[in-house]
Motif scaffolding. Structure first.
Motif, PDB file in Angstrom:
ATOM      1  N   GLY A  30     -13.173  -4.556  -1.199  1.00 39.62           N
ATOM      2  CA  GLY A  30     -13.807  -5.837  -1.428  1.00 39.62           C
ATOM      3  C   GLY A  30     -13.424  -6.904  -0.415  1.00 39.62           C
ATOM      4  N   LEU A  31     -12.500  -6.606   0.476  1.00 40.56           N
ATOM      5  CA  LEU A  31     -12.050  -7.598   1.451  1.00 40.56           C
ATOM      6  C   LEU A  31     -12.716  -7.353   2.811  1.00 40.56           C
ATOM      7  CD1 LEU A  31      -8.296  -7.890   0.436  1.00 40.56           C
ATOM      8  CD2 LEU A  31     -10.244  -9.308  -0.264  1.00 40.56           C
ATOM      9  N   ARG A  32     -12.100  -7.794   3.880  1.00 36.33           N
ATOM     10  CA  ARG A  32     -12.704  -7.713   5.215  1.00 36.33           C
ATOM     11  C   ARG A  32     -12.614  -6.294   5.759  1.00 36.33           C
ATOM     12  NH1 ARG A  32     -13.741 -12.208   7.962  1.00 36.33           N
ATOM     13  NH2 ARG A  32     -13.170 -11.239   9.943  1.00 36.33           N
ATOM     14  N   VAL A  33     -13.408  -5.422   5.131  1.00 38.74           N
ATOM     15  CA  VAL A  33     -13.385  -4.005   5.498  1.00 38.74           C
ATOM     16  C   VAL A  33     -14.805  -3.543   5.795  1.00 38.74           C
ATOM     17  CG1 VAL A  33     -12.817  -1.675   4.710  1.00 38.74           C
ATOM     18  CG2 VAL A  33     -11.369  -3.600   4.053  1.00 38.74           C
ATOM     19  N   CYS A  34     -14.935  -2.761   6.827  1.00 39.45           N
ATOM     20  CA  CYS A  34     -16.200  -2.138   7.192  1.00 39.45           C
ATOM     21  C   CYS A  34     -16.213  -0.724   6.606  1.00 39.45           C
ATOM     22  CB  CYS A  34     -16.345  -2.034   8.709  1.00 39.45           C
ATOM     23  SG  CYS A  34     -15.984  -3.563   9.580  1.00 39.45           S
ATOM     24  N   LEU A  35     -17.339  -0.344   6.017  1.00 42.95           N
ATOM     25  CA  LEU A  35     -17.435   0.948   5.340  1.00 42.95           C
ATOM     26  C   LEU A  35     -18.711   1.660   5.754  1.00 42.95           C
ATOM     27  CD1 LEU A  35     -16.535  -0.539   1.869  1.00 42.95           C
ATOM     28  CD2 LEU A  35     -14.981   0.790   3.300  1.00 42.95           C
ATOM     29  N   ALA A  36     -18.662   2.978   5.754  1.00 48.55           N
ATOM     30  CA  ALA A  36     -19.850   3.728   6.157  1.00 48.55           C
ATOM     31  C   ALA A  36     -19.798   5.158   5.628  1.00 48.55           C
ATOM     32  CB  ALA A  36     -19.973   3.751   7.675  1.00 48.55           C
ATOM     33  N   TRP A  37     -20.968   5.768   5.626  1.00 52.88           N
ATOM     34  CA  TRP A  37     -21.104   7.188   5.346  1.00 52.88           C
ATOM     35  C   TRP A  37     -21.698   7.872   6.571  1.00 52.88           C
ATOM     36  CZ3 TRP A  37     -19.491  10.124   1.315  1.00 52.88           C
ATOM     37  CH2 TRP A  37     -19.074   9.468   0.157  1.00 52.88           C
ATOM     38  N   PHE A  38     -21.119   9.003   6.906  1.00 48.28           N
ATOM     39  CA  PHE A  38     -21.609   9.844   7.992  1.00 48.28           C
ATOM     40  C   PHE A  38     -21.902  11.227   7.431  1.00 48.28           C
ATOM     41  CE2 PHE A  38     -20.638   7.398  11.879  1.00 48.28           C
ATOM     42  CZ  PHE A  38     -19.935   6.350  11.306  1.00 48.28           C
ATOM     43  N   ARG A  39     -22.640  12.001   8.186  1.00 45.61           N
ATOM     44  CA  ARG A  39     -22.845  13.389   7.811  1.00 45.61           C
ATOM     45  C   ARG A  39     -22.907  14.251   9.063  1.00 45.61           C
ATOM     46  NH1 ARG A  39     -29.097  13.243   5.501  1.00 45.61           N
ATOM     47  NH2 ARG A  39     -30.154  12.997   7.528  1.00 45.61           N
ATOM     48  N   GLN A  40     -22.573  15.513   8.871  1.00 46.70           N
ATOM     49  CA  GLN A  40     -22.627  16.451   9.985  1.00 46.70           C
ATOM     50  C   GLN A  40     -23.141  17.787   9.480  1.00 46.70           C
ATOM     51  OE1 GLN A  40     -18.961  16.959  12.185  1.00 46.70           O
ATOM     52  NE2 GLN A  40     -20.077  17.654  13.987  1.00 46.70           N
ATOM     53  N   ALA A  41     -24.269  18.192  10.024  1.00 45.12           N
ATOM     54  CA  ALA A  41     -24.851  19.489   9.700  1.00 45.12           C
ATOM     55  C   ALA A  41     -24.332  20.514  10.703  1.00 45.12           C
ATOM     56  CB  ALA A  41     -26.368  19.405   9.753  1.00 45.12           C
ATOM     57  N   PRO A  42     -24.323  21.793  10.339  1.00 48.83           N
ATOM     58  CA  PRO A  42     -23.841  22.835  11.261  1.00 48.83           C
ATOM     59  C   PRO A  42     -24.585  22.797  12.586  1.00 48.83           C
ATOM     60  CG  PRO A  42     -24.137  23.735   9.072  1.00 48.83           C
ATOM     61  CD  PRO A  42     -24.692  22.347   9.036  1.00 48.83           C
ATOM     62  N   GLY A  43     -23.819  22.779  13.670  1.00 48.12           N
ATOM     63  CA  GLY A  43     -24.415  22.777  14.992  1.00 48.12           C
ATOM     64  C   GLY A  43     -24.943  21.445  15.463  1.00 48.12           C
ATOM     65  N   LYS A  44     -24.736  20.403  14.667  1.00 44.32           N
ATOM     66  CA  LYS A  44     -25.239  19.075  15.034  1.00 44.32           C
ATOM     67  C   LYS A  44     -24.088  18.081  15.132  1.00 44.32           C
ATOM     68  CE  LYS A  44     -29.890  19.539  13.122  1.00 44.32           C
ATOM     69  NZ  LYS A  44     -30.925  18.893  12.269  1.00 44.32           N
ATOM     70  N   GLU A  45     -24.347  16.980  15.821  1.00 43.71           N
ATOM     71  CA  GLU A  45     -23.344  15.927  15.945  1.00 43.71           C
ATOM     72  C   GLU A  45     -23.236  15.136  14.638  1.00 43.71           C
ATOM     73  OE1 GLU A  45     -23.624  15.001  20.744  1.00 43.71           O
ATOM     74  OE2 GLU A  45     -24.085  13.454  19.277  1.00 43.71           O
ATOM     75  N   ARG A  46     -22.080  14.506  14.458  1.00 40.52           N
ATOM     76  CA  ARG A  46     -21.904  13.648  13.298  1.00 40.52           C
ATOM     77  C   ARG A  46     -22.845  12.457  13.409  1.00 40.52           C
ATOM     78  NH1 ARG A  46     -15.976  12.563  10.934  1.00 40.52           N
ATOM     79  NH2 ARG A  46     -16.095  14.834  11.107  1.00 40.52           N
ATOM     80  N   GLU A  47     -23.515  12.153  12.331  1.00 44.32           N
ATOM     81  CA  GLU A  47     -24.537  11.097  12.305  1.00 44.32           C
ATOM     82  C   GLU A  47     -24.151  10.014  11.316  1.00 44.32           C
ATOM     83  OE1 GLU A  47     -29.305  10.752  11.071  1.00 44.32           O
ATOM     84  OE2 GLU A  47     -28.095  12.441  10.384  1.00 44.32           O
ATOM     85  N   GLY A  48     -24.161   8.772  11.771  1.00 44.57           N
ATOM     86  CA  GLY A  48     -23.937   7.655  10.872  1.00 44.57           C
ATOM     87  C   GLY A  48     -25.209   7.371  10.111  1.00 44.57           C
ATOM     88  N   ILE A  49     -25.181   7.458   8.786  1.00 55.09           N
ATOM     89  CA  ILE A  49     -26.407   7.317   8.016  1.00 55.09           C
ATOM     90  C   ILE A  49     -26.479   6.018   7.231  1.00 55.09           C
ATOM     91  CG2 ILE A  49     -26.902   9.778   7.855  1.00 55.09           C
ATOM     92  CD1 ILE A  49     -25.650   9.705   5.036  1.00 55.09           C
ATOM     93  N   ALA A  50     -25.350   5.430   6.886  1.00 52.01           N
ATOM     94  CA  ALA A  50     -25.373   4.195   6.109  1.00 52.01           C
ATOM     95  C   ALA A  50     -24.076   3.442   6.332  1.00 52.01           C
ATOM     96  CB  ALA A  50     -25.560   4.493   4.631  1.00 52.01           C
ATOM     97  N   ALA A  51     -24.190   2.139   6.478  1.00 54.59           N
ATOM     98  CA  ALA A  51     -23.015   1.298   6.692  1.00 54.59           C
ATOM     99  C   ALA A  51     -23.157   0.023   5.887  1.00 54.59           C
ATOM    100  CB  ALA A  51     -22.843   0.976   8.175  1.00 54.59           C
ATOM    101  N   ILE A  52     -22.014  -0.517   5.457  1.00 52.89           N
ATOM    102  CA  ILE A  52     -22.020  -1.781   4.726  1.00 52.89           C
ATOM    103  C   ILE A  52     -20.908  -2.656   5.257  1.00 52.89           C
ATOM    104  CG2 ILE A  52     -20.607  -0.786   2.853  1.00 52.89           C
ATOM    105  CD1 ILE A  52     -22.233  -2.643   0.932  1.00 52.89           C
ATOM    106  N   ASP A  53     -21.284  -3.873   5.603  1.00 51.88           N
ATOM    107  CA  ASP A  53     -20.352  -4.828   6.186  1.00 51.88           C
ATOM    108  C   ASP A  53     -19.572  -5.516   5.058  1.00 51.88           C
ATOM    109  OD1 ASP A  53     -19.104  -6.783   7.783  1.00 51.88           O
ATOM    110  OD2 ASP A  53     -20.825  -6.821   9.131  1.00 51.88           O
ATOM    111  N   SER A  54     -18.556  -6.292   5.448  1.00 48.73           N
ATOM    112  CA  SER A  54     -17.738  -6.984   4.455  1.00 48.73           C
ATOM    113  C   SER A  54     -18.546  -8.038   3.696  1.00 48.73           C
ATOM    114  CB  SER A  54     -16.524  -7.632   5.119  1.00 48.73           C
ATOM    115  OG  SER A  54     -16.921  -8.493   6.153  1.00 48.73           O
ATOM    116  N   ASP A  55     -19.655  -8.507   4.274  1.00 45.13           N
ATOM    117  CA  ASP A  55     -20.487  -9.497   3.576  1.00 45.13           C
ATOM    118  C   ASP A  55     -21.568  -8.837   2.724  1.00 45.13           C
ATOM    119  OD1 ASP A  55     -22.677 -10.475   6.378  1.00 45.13           O
ATOM    120  OD2 ASP A  55     -22.289  -8.546   5.407  1.00 45.13           O
ATOM    121  N   GLY A  56     -21.567  -7.496   2.683  1.00 42.06           N
ATOM    122  CA  GLY A  56     -22.531  -6.778   1.861  1.00 42.06           C
ATOM    123  C   GLY A  56     -23.799  -6.373   2.573  1.00 42.06           C
TER     124      GLY A  56
END
Length: 127
Positions: A30-56
């Motif tokens: 809930g504080l000044r933290v950046c958060l995100a979800w990534f995913r990686q499929a076999p044979g593929k690079e890690r992909e950033g799919i969703a991010a949420i900033d500290s302000d929401g």
């Protein structure tokens, strides 16, 4: 010591829904933290799919926009990812990530410039 532990991954059929959660310790989501979800499929690079900033404010990859929702549960200190209308292309290992918000550059968004990472939870979508 910051720890992130993902859970909720499962095998589901196409068209189904799933909710992933990431339990955070050593950091207050809930504080000044950046958060995100990534995913990686076999044979593929890690992909950033969703991010949420500290302000929401949120940002999504085009591949999941309108289907996935990232949120913070400050009561549980979790980062959640609600996924709907799943397809086989969503099959991957899903990771949550966190970083302190920089006063100079803000949050990394969907770029993989995060300090802390979980070990992942597997999502498998069958046609």
């Amino acid at each position: 010591q910051v720890q992130l532990v993902e859970f909720g991954g499962a095998s589901v059929q196409a068209g189904g829904s799933l909710r992933l959660s990431c339990a955070a310790s050593g950091v207050n989501v809930g504080l000044r933290v950046c958060l995100a979800w990534f995913r990686q499929a076999p044979g593929k690079e890690r992909e950033g799919i969703a991010a949420i900033d500290s302000d929401g404010s949120t940002d999504y990859a085009d591949s999941v926009k309108g289907r996935f929702t990232i949120s913070k549960d400050t009561a549980k200190n979790n980062i959640d990812l609600q996924m709907t209308d799943l397809t086989a292309d969503d099959t991957a290992m899903y990771y949550c990530a966190a970083a302190s918000r920089s006063i100079w550059s803000g949050c990394p968004g969907r770029r993989p410039s995060y300090t802390y990472w979980g070990r992942g939870t597997q999502v498998t979508v069958s046609a």
